[in-house]
Design a protein around this motif. Sequence first.
Motif, PDB file in Angstrom:
ATOM      1  N   MET A  37      49.480  39.505  36.465  1.00 26.84           N
ATOM      2  CA  MET A  37      48.497  38.398  36.186  1.00 26.84           C
ATOM      3  C   MET A  37      48.481  37.711  37.819  1.00 26.84           C
ATOM      4  SD  MET A  37      46.419  36.998  34.496  1.00 26.84           S
ATOM      5  CE  MET A  37      47.219  37.165  32.606  1.00 26.84           C
ATOM      6  N   ALA A  38      49.455  37.960  38.474  1.00 29.34           N
ATOM      7  CA  ALA A  38      49.266  37.117  39.851  1.00 29.34           C
ATOM      8  C   ALA A  38      48.155  37.736  40.819  1.00 29.34           C
ATOM      9  CB  ALA A  38      50.487  37.058  40.596  1.00 29.34           C
ATOM     10  N   GLU A  39      47.974  39.124  40.744  1.00 30.54           N
ATOM     11  CA  GLU A  39      47.068  39.852  41.248  1.00 30.54           C
ATOM     12  C   GLU A  39      45.378  39.601  40.958  1.00 30.54           C
ATOM     13  OE1 GLU A  39      47.643  41.397  44.458  1.00 30.54           O
ATOM     14  OE2 GLU A  39      49.369  40.180  44.168  1.00 30.54           O
ATOM     15  N   ALA A  40      45.394  39.439  39.810  1.00 35.39           N
ATOM     16  CA  ALA A  40      44.279  38.959  38.942  1.00 35.39           C
ATOM     17  C   ALA A  40      43.691  37.894  39.318  1.00 35.39           C
ATOM     18  CB  ALA A  40      44.169  39.518  37.707  1.00 35.39           C
ATOM     19  N   THR A  41      44.787  36.715  39.641  1.00 35.90           N
ATOM     20  CA  THR A  41      44.362  35.085  39.628  1.00 35.90           C
ATOM     21  C   THR A  41      44.500  34.624  40.915  1.00 35.90           C
ATOM     22  OG1 THR A  41      46.350  34.665  38.620  1.00 35.90           O
ATOM     23  CG2 THR A  41      44.537  35.309  37.089  1.00 35.90           C
ATOM     24  N   TYR A  42      45.049  35.320  41.726  1.00 32.76           N
ATOM     25  CA  TYR A  42      45.287  34.282  42.868  1.00 32.76           C
ATOM     26  C   TYR A  42      43.868  33.835  43.703  1.00 32.76           C
ATOM     27  CZ  TYR A  42      44.060  38.438  45.948  1.00 32.76           C
ATOM     28  OH  TYR A  42      43.377  39.636  46.289  1.00 32.76           O
ATOM     29  N   VAL A  43      42.620  34.603  43.439  1.00 30.78           N
ATOM     30  CA  VAL A  43      41.552  33.877  43.154  1.00 30.78           C
ATOM     31  C   VAL A  43      41.001  34.363  42.121  1.00 30.78           C
ATOM     32  CG1 VAL A  43      41.012  33.666  45.715  1.00 30.78           C
ATOM     33  CG2 VAL A  43      40.303  35.601  44.471  1.00 30.78           C
ATOM     34  N   LYS A  44      39.676  33.901  41.282  1.00 29.93           N
ATOM     35  CA  LYS A  44      39.436  34.045  40.354  1.00 29.93           C
ATOM     36  C   LYS A  44      38.519  35.406  40.182  1.00 29.93           C
ATOM     37  CE  LYS A  44      38.714  30.966  36.875  1.00 29.93           C
ATOM     38  NZ  LYS A  44      38.541  30.007  35.938  1.00 29.93           N
ATOM     39  N   HIS A  45      39.184  36.609  40.396  1.00 30.64           N
ATOM     40  CA  HIS A  45      38.352  37.863  40.543  1.00 30.64           C
ATOM     41  C   HIS A  45      37.202  37.865  39.359  1.00 30.64           C
ATOM     42  CE1 HIS A  45      40.630  38.972  43.905  1.00 30.64           C
ATOM     43  NE2 HIS A  45      41.903  38.578  43.213  1.00 30.64           N
ATOM     44  N   HIS A  46      36.011  38.519  40.129  1.00 33.45           N
ATOM     45  CA  HIS A  46      35.306  38.891  39.108  1.00 33.45           C
ATOM     46  C   HIS A  46      35.611  39.792  38.087  1.00 33.45           C
ATOM     47  CE1 HIS A  46      31.182  40.668  37.782  1.00 33.45           C
ATOM     48  NE2 HIS A  46      30.596  39.950  38.416  1.00 33.45           N
ATOM     49  N   PRO A  47      35.059  39.690  36.700  1.00 34.67           N
ATOM     50  CA  PRO A  47      35.579  40.435  35.703  1.00 34.67           C
ATOM     51  C   PRO A  47      35.555  42.086  35.979  1.00 34.67           C
ATOM     52  CG  PRO A  47      34.556  38.814  34.785  1.00 34.67           C
ATOM     53  CD  PRO A  47      34.449  38.595  36.143  1.00 34.67           C
ATOM     54  N   LYS A  48      34.346  42.543  36.603  1.00 35.42           N
ATOM     55  CA  LYS A  48      34.319  43.870  36.921  1.00 35.42           C
ATOM     56  C   LYS A  48      35.089  44.265  38.041  1.00 35.42           C
ATOM     57  CE  LYS A  48      29.659  45.296  36.224  1.00 35.42           C
ATOM     58  NZ  LYS A  48      28.916  44.274  35.323  1.00 35.42           N
ATOM     59  N   LYS A  49      35.627  43.558  38.902  1.00 37.70           N
ATOM     60  CA  LYS A  49      36.566  43.855  39.928  1.00 37.70           C
ATOM     61  C   LYS A  49      37.983  44.085  39.274  1.00 37.70           C
ATOM     62  CE  LYS A  49      38.445  42.110  44.211  1.00 37.70           C
ATOM     63  NZ  LYS A  49      38.406  41.115  45.158  1.00 37.70           N
ATOM     64  N   ILE A  50      38.333  43.241  38.233  1.00 39.92           N
ATOM     65  CA  ILE A  50      39.493  43.539  37.772  1.00 39.92           C
ATOM     66  C   ILE A  50      39.657  44.639  36.733  1.00 39.92           C
ATOM     67  CG2 ILE A  50      41.218  42.312  36.023  1.00 39.92           C
ATOM     68  CD1 ILE A  50      40.037  39.523  36.679  1.00 39.92           C
ATOM     69  N   ILE A  51      38.675  44.940  35.977  1.00 41.17           N
ATOM     70  CA  ILE A  51      38.333  46.227  35.265  1.00 41.17           C
ATOM     71  C   ILE A  51      38.620  47.410  36.081  1.00 41.17           C
ATOM     72  CG2 ILE A  51      36.787  47.392  33.943  1.00 41.17           C
ATOM     73  CD1 ILE A  51      35.628  44.703  32.934  1.00 41.17           C
ATOM     74  N   PHE A  52      37.627  47.327  37.128  1.00 45.98           N
ATOM     75  CA  PHE A  52      37.590  48.413  38.325  1.00 45.98           C
ATOM     76  C   PHE A  52      39.090  48.603  38.721  1.00 45.98           C
ATOM     77  CE2 PHE A  52      37.353  50.018  42.749  1.00 45.98           C
ATOM     78  CZ  PHE A  52      37.190  51.215  42.372  1.00 45.98           C
ATOM     79  N   TYR A 393      33.562  34.771  48.287  1.00 46.86           N
ATOM     80  CA  TYR A 393      33.330  36.294  48.761  1.00 46.86           C
ATOM     81  C   TYR A 393      34.617  37.041  47.998  1.00 46.86           C
ATOM     82  CZ  TYR A 393      29.129  35.560  51.365  1.00 46.86           C
ATOM     83  OH  TYR A 393      27.940  35.180  52.021  1.00 46.86           O
ATOM     84  N   LEU A 394      35.692  36.616  48.308  1.00 45.79           N
ATOM     85  CA  LEU A 394      36.800  37.392  47.794  1.00 45.79           C
ATOM     86  C   LEU A 394      36.892  37.376  46.381  1.00 45.79           C
ATOM     87  CD1 LEU A 394      39.487  38.785  48.679  1.00 45.79           C
ATOM     88  CD2 LEU A 394      40.706  36.510  48.555  1.00 45.79           C
ATOM     89  N   ALA A 395      36.437  36.589  45.695  1.00 46.12           N
ATOM     90  CA  ALA A 395      36.541  36.543  44.238  1.00 46.12           C
ATOM     91  C   ALA A 395      35.647  37.515  43.656  1.00 46.12           C
ATOM     92  CB  ALA A 395      36.531  35.068  43.663  1.00 46.12           C
TER      93      ALA A 395
END
Length: 508
Positions: A37-52, A393-395
């Motif tokens: 979870m820490a890697e998915a939320t240190y910024v609120k990443h775009h869902p497509k980015k997390i899925i990918f 931009y990072l998110a």
Amino acid sequence: MSKGNLILILGDQLSPDISSLSDADPAVDRILMAEVMAEATYVKHHPKKIIFCFTAMRHFAEELREAGFEIDYTCLDDDENAGDLAGEVERAIKRHDPEKLIVTEPGEWRLHEIIVGWDEAFDLEVDVRDDTRFLASHHDFASWAKGRKQLRMENFYREMRVKTGLLMEGDEPAGGKWNYDQENRKPAKGDMFMPQPLRFEPDKITREMIDLVADRFGDHFGDAEPFWFAVTRKDAEKARDHFIAEALACFGDYQDAMLKDEKFLYHSLLSFYINAGLLDPLDMCRRVEEAYEAGDAPLNAVEGFIRQIIGWREYVRGIYWLKMPDYADVNFLEAKRALPDFYWSGETDMACLAAAITATKEEAYAHHIQRLMITGNFAMLIGADPKAVHEWYLAVYADAYEWVEMPNTIGMSQFADGGLLGSKPYAAGGNYINKMSDYCAGCHFDVKKKTGEGACPFNALYWDFLVRNEDKLRGNQRLSRIYANWDRMDGDQKRSYRMTAHHFLEKL
């Protein structure tokens, strides 16, 4: 008998030739991969980015299993998931009592800072290896930069050309010039044939991840579906071959163009796969070079593409590691404004911003000119806090990892480093946007109108930005002609620009 090593593979290290695997023994070594979870939320990443990222990790784990490795794989929804990498490493060490932990250096400073303490925390040898997927090591770049009064990508790029031999004819560049950027600034028309990027139907693993991400990250900015990215090496290679065959030939001419009904134009959309490790960047460049040698793509297109990979991509990584951790907080222009709410909705009467942000929301992608000259340019002109811009931009982009995104945003886009990365601010008024796009034709605002009600906001904001920051920017040689133009304006015109900008900024 050896207890074997524990090899940690990070989410952007999905390469079979990664240095951490260079001497791995499937008979005794064990590989650790973890969705945390820490890697998915240190910024609120775009869902497509997390899925990918997580889906590509799962497929890479399968690739390694087929190669004979034992894999410890922690899924995001595993009951015992520690929630961060350190916790998962600690659990794996307790399970397996390895001789040592091996990991290729992370791309991001925050992970570097975590990993450097693991040997002491776990009382275990930690072998952190160079990431050999890059042409220039941290030492190489620091040596190149040492003693230079100015760091400029063009000089670094030429050395990378010589080092790789790409587009070289002996000691001279192919065609007699190093850089064909002047030929790569043509506006595009909507009636041109635009090849679409190769799309891939989600498989079972991907569908499960789409559902998981929708459940866990539904409050993050961006649309999870339709999801069409490649998530395996095999499919990423198909996307690469499709770009070379269908789009490369026109990539150069129109790489700075923007069209409201064409999100992708002739761009490769391969940065997702290169930055995650599914495609090898040097191999990619050699294949593009082969297209030029075979007469399938012109030199300006091929040189422009290769420059982005071995020039700009390597250069910004070098700057990042040379200047971190202080680089994250530089703010040369002392900009403090919050980003407008429409950066998370796309709901604005400015057609160019609406198009770029809506594409970002839908695709976790916008091409580099939309990022630099639309969303980035606007943020700089209004005086947005560069760290907030960087975190946005990072998110929101699927190809954004801090090492590549931060220098591009803080340095090139926002000029927050005062000219370390680029020689001048990339500021522009409405005329540039109108020249390079079709956004302005249907916009609520009039790009031809400079000031007053209904005028394109970029026009007044451009001059207001230059005057607000005059004490820091007037001495920049590349802006001398622009300030001379301001000096020639009469007082009424100057006041009109400043007043129009002031009224607009008040409403933000």
